[in-house]
Design an enzyme around this catalytic site. Structure first.
Site, short mmCIF file in Angstrom:
data_model
loop_
_atom_site.label_atom_id
_atom_site.label_comp_id
_atom_site.label_asym_id
_atom_site.label_seq_id
_atom_site.Cartn_x
_atom_site.Cartn_y
_atom_site.Cartn_z
N ASP A 105 19.51 49.16 26.49
CA ASP A 105 20.34 49.77 27.40
C ASP A 105 19.79 50.61 28.36
O ASP A 105 19.95 52.17 27.85
CB ASP A 105 21.57 50.49 26.62
CG ASP A 105 22.64 48.92 25.96
OD1 ASP A 105 22.58 48.08 26.65
OD2 ASP A 105 23.27 49.46 24.94
N ARG A 136 23.62 46.79 16.77
CA ARG A 136 23.48 48.33 16.98
C ARG A 136 23.97 48.95 15.63
O ARG A 136 24.59 48.38 14.77
CB ARG A 136 24.22 48.66 18.08
CG ARG A 136 24.08 47.57 19.25
CD ARG A 136 25.29 47.56 20.11
NE ARG A 136 25.29 46.87 21.30
CZ ARG A 136 24.82 46.88 22.40
NH1 ARG A 136 24.40 48.12 22.73
NH2 ARG A 136 24.73 45.95 23.29
N ARG A 193 31.05 43.98 29.08
CA ARG A 193 30.54 43.59 30.47
C ARG A 193 29.51 42.58 30.33
O ARG A 193 28.63 42.56 30.82
CB ARG A 193 30.43 44.39 31.56
CG ARG A 193 29.33 45.56 31.06
CD ARG A 193 29.15 46.49 32.13
NE ARG A 193 28.05 47.69 31.66
CZ ARG A 193 27.07 47.89 32.38
NH1 ARG A 193 26.72 47.16 33.63
NH2 ARG A 193 26.15 48.91 31.96
N ASP A 251 25.90 53.53 19.66
CA ASP A 251 26.14 51.96 20.20
C ASP A 251 24.92 51.45 21.18
O ASP A 251 24.91 50.33 21.36
CB ASP A 251 27.36 51.71 20.86
CG ASP A 251 27.57 52.71 22.17
OD1 ASP A 251 27.45 53.96 21.94
OD2 ASP A 251 27.53 52.28 23.18
N ASN A 252 24.10 52.34 21.33
CA ASN A 252 22.73 52.05 22.22
C ASN A 252 21.55 52.15 21.26
O ASN A 252 20.49 52.30 21.79
CB ASN A 252 22.69 52.99 23.25
CG ASN A 252 23.64 52.83 24.24
OD1 ASN A 252 24.41 51.79 24.53
ND2 ASN A 252 23.82 54.04 25.01
N GLY A 289 33.96 44.57 34.27
CA GLY A 289 33.11 43.63 33.73
C GLY A 289 31.89 43.38 34.36
O GLY A 289 31.23 42.26 33.97
N GLY A 346 32.45 47.59 21.85
CA GLY A 346 32.21 46.14 21.96
C GLY A 346 31.51 45.67 23.59
O GLY A 346 31.33 46.52 24.26
#
Length: 477
Positions: A254, A179, A89, A244-245, A122, A86
Site C-alpha cells: 500500500d 494483513r 477499490r 490494515d496496511n 472504487g 475491506g
C-alpha cells in the site's frame, strides 16, 4: 491472460470475502507492462499486451480460472479502530504458482465499487497508479520485500477527486494480501473459528515451519523487524502504517503517501494526513511494534486456553521485537559504512553520523553513497565535526579483516546511487497526465539498477532545488 489459477483464499469460508467481479471500464489502454514480472509469473507478455490481455488488466474480462473477490478486513487507522474496512477499490483475481514455485496473488486495484467501498467510487486515478508502479518496482530493485506492479492501464473514464482526473487500474502482485487487519476483522467479531482458520491458512501459505499461532507471531515479529530496518536503510517513510496496511508476509504494501527522504532528519513526515507525525521516519519501528501487539491480541484465544498464560506467552514474543529490530537495523547500516564484523560501539558510530546529517539536513542517499567514494566530507558545512567522526570511522575500518577495496564494494552494494525522489515521481506523473510517459519510462528503467552510477541519468540522483521540493504526499484515494 492465460494463467493457471489455484485460488486457496477463495476456498476459505464465505465470511472471509465477498465474491465480486471487477467493474468494466469504457476504453482501457495499456500504459506499462512489466515484462520481466509477467515471465516470472509464467505469463506471456505479448498476450498480456494484446487487446484481450489489456481487457483483463482493466477488469473488462475475467480470465478462465480466476475467482474474483474482495477481501474483508478491519484495522487501526492512525490509532483509531475501524471494525470493517475491506477491499473497497480492489479485487483479488486469484492466485498463481510462479516459475519459482511461489504462490502469488494477482489483484486489480482501482477496479470499481465493492460492498466494502462505503462512500467511495472504487476507482483510482492515474497519479497514484504511476506512483505505486514506480516506487514498488524501485523497492524490489533495492532488494526490499514488496508487492510488485505487473501493469498500469488507463480506463478512458474520469474520476473526481480535488479535480477531474483520468482513471487508471494497477495490477498488483503480492505474496498475499493477508494483513494484521484481516485477523482483527475476526477478533472484533469474537469469531474464534474464523481466527483459527485464518491462522492455519497463513501458516500454510507463509510460514509452513511454524507449529502454531505463537510460532506465527514469532515469524511475523522477525519479518517486520527486518522489513522496517530495510526501509530505514534507504530513507523510506511508509506514511500510513495502519494495521490494515501491514502484511503478515513481511512485504511492503500500500504505497499511498509514501516517500524517500531527501535531506535527513529523524522526524521527517511527508504524508498530508499524518498531522501529528505518528508515522515519521524514526517512529516506524515503534509503530511496527504497536501493530504487532494488535496482531498478538488477536491470537491470544488460540495460543492457550488459559487467557493469562496466553497473554504472558504473547507478551514474551512481543518483547523480542526491540532486540530483533536493533539486530536487523545494524545488519542494514553496518555495510552502509563499510563494516562486516560486529563491534559493540558500531551503533554509536552510525548514530553519530546520522546526528551530523540531521543537524545539516544532509541528503540521506547521496551522503551515504559518497562515503564509498571518499567524498562525503563535501556534504557538510561543519567539516570539522565530520572530520572528527571520520577519524573514528577510519580507525574502525582498520579493524576489519579485509581491505579498502572490499569495504568500498560493500558500501556501493548497500548504498543506492538513485532512489525515486519525490520531485522526480511528481514530474513523471504530471507528464503522464499530459500523455507523455517518457519521464515515467526513464525513471522506471533507471531505478531498476539503483546501485549503478548511470552517469547518463545523473540528473535523477540530484536532490530537489528549493522550487522543486515536494513537501507533502497524498493517499490518492
Amino acid at each position: 491472460m492465460r494463467a493457471i489459477f489455484d485460488n486457496s483464499y477463495a476456498r476459505l469460508p464465505d465470511r472471509f470475502y465477498v465474491r465480486q467481479d471487477p467493474v468494466p471500464v469504457r476504453a482501457p489502454k495499456l500504459v506499462k507492462l512489466n515484462d520481466g514480472l509477467a515471465r516470472e509469473l509464467g505469463l506471456d507478455p505479448d498476450a498480456l499486451a494484446s487487446p484481450d490481455g489489456v481487457a483483463v488488466l482493466a477488469g473488462n474480462a475475467v480470465p478462465a480460472g480466476a475467482e474474483p473477490l474482495a477481501q474483508a478486513y478491519a484495522g487501526h487507522q492512525f490509532g483509531g479502530f475501524v471494525p470493517q474496512l475491506g477491499d473497497g477499490r480492489a479485487v483479488l483475481l486469484g492466485e498463481v504458482i510462479d516459475r519459482a514455485g511461489r504462490r502469488r496473488d494477482i489483484q486489480l486495484k482501482g477496479s470499481g465499487r465493492t460492498p466494502f467501498s462505503r462512500m467511495g467510487d472504487g476507482r483510482a486515478w492515474l497519479g497514484p497508479v504511476m506512483r505505486e508502479y514506480i516506487v514498488s518496482e524501485a523497492m524490489h530493485a533495492l532488494g526490499i520485500p514488496t508487492t510488485r506492479a505487473l501493469a498500469a492501464v488507463t480506463t478512458g473514464e474520469d474520476v473526481i477527486r480535488e479535480a477531474v482526473l483520468p482513471g487508471a487500474v494497477l495490477t498488483r502482485v503480492a505474496e498475499s494480501h493477508i494483513r494484521v487487519g484481516t485477523f482483527q476483522f475476526f477478533a472484533a467479531r469474537r469469531d474464534t473459528e474464523g481466527l483459527k482458520t485464518l491462522t492455519e491458512h497463513a501458516i500454510a501459505r507463509h510460514y509452513p515451519d511454524a507449529d502454531g499461532p505463537l510460532a506465527l507471531l514469532d515469524r511475523v515479529v522477525a519479518a517486520q523487524a527486518r522489513l522496517i530496518a530495510q526501509w530505514m536503510g534507504v530513507g523510506f517513510i511508509h506514511g500510513v502504517m495502519n494495521t490494515d496496511n501491514m502484511s503478515i508476509a513481511g512485504e511492503t504494501i500500500d504505497y499511498g503517501p509514501c516517500a524517500f527522504m531527501d535531506g535527513y532528519h529523524p522526524d521527517t513526515v511527508y504524508s498530508s494526513i499524518d498531522l501529528h507525525g505518528r508515522y515519521a521516519y524514526a517512529r516506524q519501528a515503534d509503530v511496527g511494534a504497536w501493530n504487532i501487539a494488535q496482531f498478538a491480541s488477536c491470537l491470544v484465544p488460540l495460543i492457550d486456553p488459559d487467557q493469562d498464560t496466553a497473554i504472558e506467552r504473547a507478551s514474551e514474543a512481543l518483547h523480542r521485537f526491540p532486540a530483533a529490530f536493533r539486530a536487523a537495523w545494524l545488519a542494514v547500516f553496518r555495510p552502509k559504512i563499510g563494516l562486516a564484523a560486529e563491534e559493540e560501539g558500531d551503533a554509536d558510530l552510525i548514530h553519530a553520523l546520522l546526528d551530523l546529517m540531521a543537524a545539516e539536513r544532509a541528503d540521506f542517499t547521496n551522503t551515504f553513497r559518497a562515503l564509498a567514494g571518499g567524498a562525503a566530507r563535501g556534504a557538510f558545512r561543519d567539516v570539522d565535526a565530520f572530520d572528527l567522526w571520520a577519524e573514528r570511522w577510519t580507525a574502525r575500518l582498520a579493524r576489519e579483516a579485509d581491505g579498502q577495496a572490499a569495504q568500498t564494494a560493500r558500501m556501493r552494494a548497500a548504498n543506492p546511487a538513485v532512489i525515486p525522489r519525490n520531485h522526480r515521481v511528481e514530474e513523471a506523473i504530471q507528464a503522464g497526465l499530459g500523455g507523455d510517459y517518457a519521464p515515467f519510462e526513464r525513471l522506471v528503467s533507471t531505478l531498476a539498477q539503483p546501485f549503478d552510477d548511470q552517469p547518463e541519468n545523473s540528473g535523477l540522483r540530484a536532490p530537489p532545488k528549493p522550487d522543486q521540493e515536494v513537501r507533502q504526499t497524498f493517499c490518492g484515494t
